[in-house]
Motif scaffolding. Structure first.
Motif, PDB file in Angstrom:
ATOM      1  N   ALA A 247       0.826  -1.209   0.000  1.00  0.00           N
ATOM      2  CA  ALA A 247       0.000   0.000   0.000  1.00  0.00           C
ATOM      3  C   ALA A 247       0.861   1.260   0.000  1.00  0.00           C
ATOM      4  N   VAL A 248       1.935   1.255   0.773  1.00  0.00           N
ATOM      5  CA  VAL A 248       2.841   2.420   0.786  1.00  0.00           C
ATOM      6  C   VAL A 248       3.484   2.610  -0.573  1.00  0.00           C
ATOM      7  N   PHE A 249       3.860   1.503  -1.225  1.00  0.00           N
ATOM      8  CA  PHE A 249       4.466   1.615  -2.554  1.00  0.00           C
ATOM      9  C   PHE A 249       3.475   2.194  -3.564  1.00  0.00           C
ATOM     10  N   ARG A 250       2.215   1.726  -3.528  1.00  0.00           N
ATOM     11  CA  ARG A 250       1.209   2.249  -4.455  1.00  0.00           C
ATOM     12  C   ARG A 250       0.951   3.727  -4.200  1.00  0.00           C
TER      13      ARG A 250
ATOM     14  N   ALA B  84       1.670   6.883  -6.824  1.00  0.00           N
ATOM     15  CA  ALA B  84       0.628   7.844  -7.193  1.00  0.00           C
ATOM     16  C   ALA B  84       1.099   9.279  -6.968  1.00  0.00           C
ATOM     17  N   VAL B  85       1.813   9.498  -5.849  1.00  0.00           N
ATOM     18  CA  VAL B  85       2.328  10.850  -5.572  1.00  0.00           C
ATOM     19  C   VAL B  85       3.363  11.244  -6.622  1.00  0.00           C
ATOM     20  N   VAL B  86       4.236  10.316  -6.966  1.00  0.00           N
ATOM     21  CA  VAL B  86       5.257  10.620  -7.979  1.00  0.00           C
ATOM     22  C   VAL B  86       4.611  10.907  -9.328  1.00  0.00           C
TER      23      VAL B  86
END
Length: 368
Positions: free
Chosen positions: A278-281, A285-287
């Motif tokens: 979840a942190v990776f997703r 998305a932020v990037v």
């Protein structure tokens, strides 16, 4: 006469040979069939010394625990349970194939005053124990507590643990059971609302005692079924022993094997997998939102082409064709033409839009 003498002599020799063997066999059988016993190399020793403990009559290959206990006598056993013993300085020993053992035990002061005993009991399997009188030199001595007169409680049936583990226990909820056993009053006075002590021991550690009062009256010569709830701590697993004590004496013990709460393990594994994903997703998305976009490139890339904007330009196709070229290369044609729809080599095929400075354009402008 001589024959009688020889027969008598032979009978005497046989008696000398067979009688000791029979005595030895009977003694061995009595020792093997008798109760477990314990003997000590000395009856008194000071702190820091040692005493050799020898036993016999135990089950072969049995694990035993040896302890020095206070406030105890062989006739009454360990009155205060293992809380009266020096548990930290005990020694374990395994019996041999004949049910015997011999091992040194360090002499330490028990937590209770003497009279003291060396207490030997089985760790696993069928319960068996034996005591030997021992005096710890320099240790305090106090009289034993008086035995209660009147009603006395005795266990009549083997205890059992009723109940089962649910789904919450699989996720770490405290395991619980009900200790069920039948007791009888072997005294001369009724026993009213007896106060029992329930102990829970993990492995070879000393039990932790809690008081549980049973509501009811047991008349002399009568019996009653006792049901006492037992609960362990959250997440408990492994081998436990449930003990029931009344009047300072342990009445019964029941082993309890508690399974591991695998639901907790599965939960942590899923947590370690889902949270990083979840942190990776979220980071991706932020990037994707923060990086600059190329407006012109994207517009030209996604804008649809109108009819007529795509022009096929081939240098060899735009050059003027002559009859000589056509006869020299009769098979040279565009790949999307077949033999059936080929307009012919002499036809004037325009493959691109006319140029403003070309001869055709100038001719048309001159006529206009």
């Amino acid at each position: 006469m001589g024959g009688k003498i020889r027969a008598a002599a032979l009978g005497a020799v046989l008696a000398l040979v067979l009688v000791p063997s029979a005595v030895t066999a009977s003694a061995f059988g009595a020792s093997a069939a008798g109760k477990p016993s314990v003997t000590l190399s000395k009856s008194e020793a000071g702190t820091g010394g040692s005493v050799t403990v020898t036993g016999g009559g135990w089950r072969p290959g049995t694990l035993l625990m040896m302890l020095i206990c206070g406030q105890s006598v062989p006739s009454r056993g360990v009155i205060g349970g293992t809380n009266s013993c020096a548990n930290a300085d005990g020694r374990a020993v395994t019996t041999d194939a004949k049910g015997g053992f011999s091992r040194k035990l360090p002499v330490v002061e028990p937590p209770k005053p003497c009279p003291c005993v060396v207490h030997v009991a089985t760790v696993t399997g069928e319960k068996a124990e034996a005591d030997a009188v021992f005096m710890v030199a320099g240790h305090a001595v106090a009289p034993l507590p008086k035995e209660e007169s009147g009603g006395r409680v005795a266990v009549l049936t083997d205890p059992r643990l009723d109940g089962s583990s649910g789904l919450l226990t699989w996720f770490g909820s405290p395991p619980s059971r009900t200790l069920v056993l039948t007791v009888g009053n072997v005294g001369t006075a009724p026993v009213k609302d007896p106060l029992f002590q329930v102990g829970t021991a993990h492995g070879v550690f000393a039990p932790q005692w809690e008081e549980q009062q049973w509501r009811g009256t047991i008349a002399p010569g009568h019996k009653a079924q006792i049901r006492i709830p037992v609960e362990l701590s959250a997440g408990a697993h492994g081998d436990y022993t449930i003990s029931l004590k009344y009047g300072g004496k342990v009445l019964a013990e029941q082993p309890w094997g508690v399974g591991r709460p695998w639901g907790v393990t599965v939960f942590w594994i899923l947590l370690c997998v889902v949270v990083p994903a979840a942190v990776f997703r979220a980071g991706m998305a932020v990037v994707d939102r923060a990086r600059p976009r190329r407006a012109a490139g994207r517009a030209g890339r996604h804008r649809g082409l109108r009819p007529g904007e795509l022009t096929l330009r081939m240098p060899w196709a735009n050059a003027p064709r002559t009859p000589a070229d056509a006869s020299a290369s009769p098979g040279r044609a565009l790949p999307w033409f077949t033999a059936d729809n080929d307009p012919g080599t002499g036809a004037n095929i325009q493959l691109s839009a006319p140029q403003e400075n070309g001869p055709t354009t100038q001719t048309r402008k001159g006529h206009t």
